[in-house]
Design an enzyme around this catalytic site. Structure first.
Site, short mmCIF file in Angstrom:
data_model
loop_
_atom_site.label_atom_id
_atom_site.label_comp_id
_atom_site.label_asym_id
_atom_site.label_seq_id
_atom_site.Cartn_x
_atom_site.Cartn_y
_atom_site.Cartn_z
N ASP A 30 0.84 -1.19 0.00
CA ASP A 30 0.00 0.00 0.00
C ASP A 30 0.89 1.25 0.00
O ASP A 30 1.89 1.32 0.71
CB ASP A 30 -0.91 0.00 1.25
CG ASP A 30 -2.06 0.99 1.12
OD1 ASP A 30 -3.21 0.55 1.04
OD2 ASP A 30 -1.79 2.22 1.08
N ILE A 31 0.51 2.23 -0.80
CA ILE A 31 1.31 3.46 -0.95
C ILE A 31 1.29 4.29 0.34
O ILE A 31 2.19 5.11 0.57
CB ILE A 31 0.78 4.27 -2.16
CG1 ILE A 31 1.86 5.15 -2.75
CG2 ILE A 31 -0.48 5.05 -1.82
CD1 ILE A 31 1.50 5.70 -4.12
N GLY A 93 -16.31 2.57 3.34
CA GLY A 93 -15.02 3.25 3.33
C GLY A 93 -14.13 2.86 2.16
O GLY A 93 -12.91 3.02 2.23
N GLN A 94 -14.74 2.37 1.09
CA GLN A 94 -13.94 1.95 -0.07
C GLN A 94 -13.58 3.15 -0.93
O GLN A 94 -14.46 3.83 -1.45
CB GLN A 94 -14.73 0.92 -0.90
CG GLN A 94 -13.90 0.33 -2.04
CD GLN A 94 -14.65 -0.71 -2.84
OE1 GLN A 94 -15.86 -0.90 -2.68
NE2 GLN A 94 -13.94 -1.39 -3.73
N HIS A 100 -10.13 -5.16 -3.42
CA HIS A 100 -8.81 -5.37 -2.81
C HIS A 100 -8.96 -5.80 -1.37
O HIS A 100 -9.84 -5.33 -0.66
CB HIS A 100 -7.94 -4.11 -2.91
CG HIS A 100 -8.58 -2.86 -2.40
ND1 HIS A 100 -9.51 -2.15 -3.14
CD2 HIS A 100 -8.47 -2.20 -1.23
CE1 HIS A 100 -9.91 -1.10 -2.45
NE2 HIS A 100 -9.30 -1.11 -1.28
N HIS A 102 -6.98 -5.74 2.15
CA HIS A 102 -5.86 -5.19 2.92
C HIS A 102 -5.31 -6.32 3.79
O HIS A 102 -6.07 -7.00 4.49
CB HIS A 102 -6.33 -4.07 3.85
CG HIS A 102 -6.86 -2.86 3.16
ND1 HIS A 102 -6.10 -1.74 2.91
CD2 HIS A 102 -8.10 -2.57 2.67
CE1 HIS A 102 -6.83 -0.82 2.32
NE2 HIS A 102 -8.05 -1.29 2.15
P1 5GP Z 1 -9.73 1.51 0.35
O1 5GP Z 1 -9.93 2.75 1.14
O2 5GP Z 1 -10.34 1.60 -1.03
O3 5GP Z 1 -10.12 0.24 1.07
O4 5GP Z 1 -8.18 1.38 0.17
C1 5GP Z 1 -7.49 1.83 -0.94
C2 5GP Z 1 -6.03 1.72 -0.58
O5 5GP Z 1 -5.29 1.84 -1.78
C3 5GP Z 1 -5.55 2.81 0.36
O6 5GP Z 1 -5.00 2.20 1.52
C4 5GP Z 1 -4.51 3.57 -0.46
O7 5GP Z 1 -3.40 3.98 0.30
C5 5GP Z 1 -4.13 2.57 -1.52
N1 5GP Z 1 -3.74 3.16 -2.81
C6 5GP Z 1 -4.45 4.07 -3.53
N2 5GP Z 1 -3.81 4.36 -4.68
C7 5GP Z 1 -2.69 3.59 -4.69
C8 5GP Z 1 -1.63 3.44 -5.63
O8 5GP Z 1 -1.59 4.07 -6.69
N3 5GP Z 1 -0.63 2.57 -5.30
C9 5GP Z 1 -0.65 1.86 -4.13
N4 5GP Z 1 0.39 1.02 -3.92
N5 5GP Z 1 -1.65 1.96 -3.24
C10 5GP Z 1 -2.65 2.83 -3.51
#
Ligand code: 5GP
Ligand code: ZN
Length: 114
Positions: A30-31, A93-94, A100, A102
């Site tokens: 994760d970034i 919270g997506q 994906h 985590h």
């Molecule tokens: P969500 O909130 O959708 O469950 O999580 C999305 C996750 O994707 C976040 O933790 C965010 O840091 C990660 N993320 C978003 N864009 C990128 C990206 O371009 N590269 C990487 N490695 N992670 C990303």
């Protein structure tokens, strides 16, 4: 999907720190990590979330959970415990609309995402 950031990562159009890859799934860091280990595990085919799954995806889902488990073992977080979570939709919270998981660990987690 064309404008999907994770589809772009699958295609190599956006760089990622890859941890594991096979023909069905990709795991990368994760970034914006929320824990010492914070991987994202995605199917290579686009699905918005687990809410999109059908009977045809049962083996893919099993493969993803098995892969998550193997990643946790390889990262050394399986012994003390870890979190495997997938957010669904706005109130879930997506942020990124490509399914994906985590994989979080390496510290004591609590609450929401910890
Ligand atoms: P969500 O909130 O959708 O469950 O999580 C999305 C996750 O994707 C976040 O933790 C965010 O840091 C990660 N993320 C978003 N864009 C990128 C990206 O371009 N590269 C990487 N490695 N992670 C990303
Ligand atoms: Zn996508």
């Amino acid at each position: 999907m064309e404008d999907c950031v994770f589809c772009k990562i699958v295609k190599g159009e956006i760089p990622s720190d890859k941890v594991y890859e096979d023909k069905e799934v990709l795991v990368f860091r994760d970034i914006n990590p929320q824990a010492p280990v914070h991987f994202l595990l995605i199917p290579k085919k686009h699905m918005n979330s687990v809410a999109d799954m059908t009977e045809d995806d049962l083996s893919l889902m099993g493969h993803m959970i098995n892969t998550a488990n193997r990643m946790a073992v390889a990262a050394g977080i399986a012994g003390k415990g870890f979190r495997l979570v997938t957010n669904v939709g706005t109130e879930g919270g997506q942020g990124v609309l490509h399914l994906h998981w985590h994989i979080l660990g390496g510290r004591q987690l609590s609450g929401e995402l910890g």
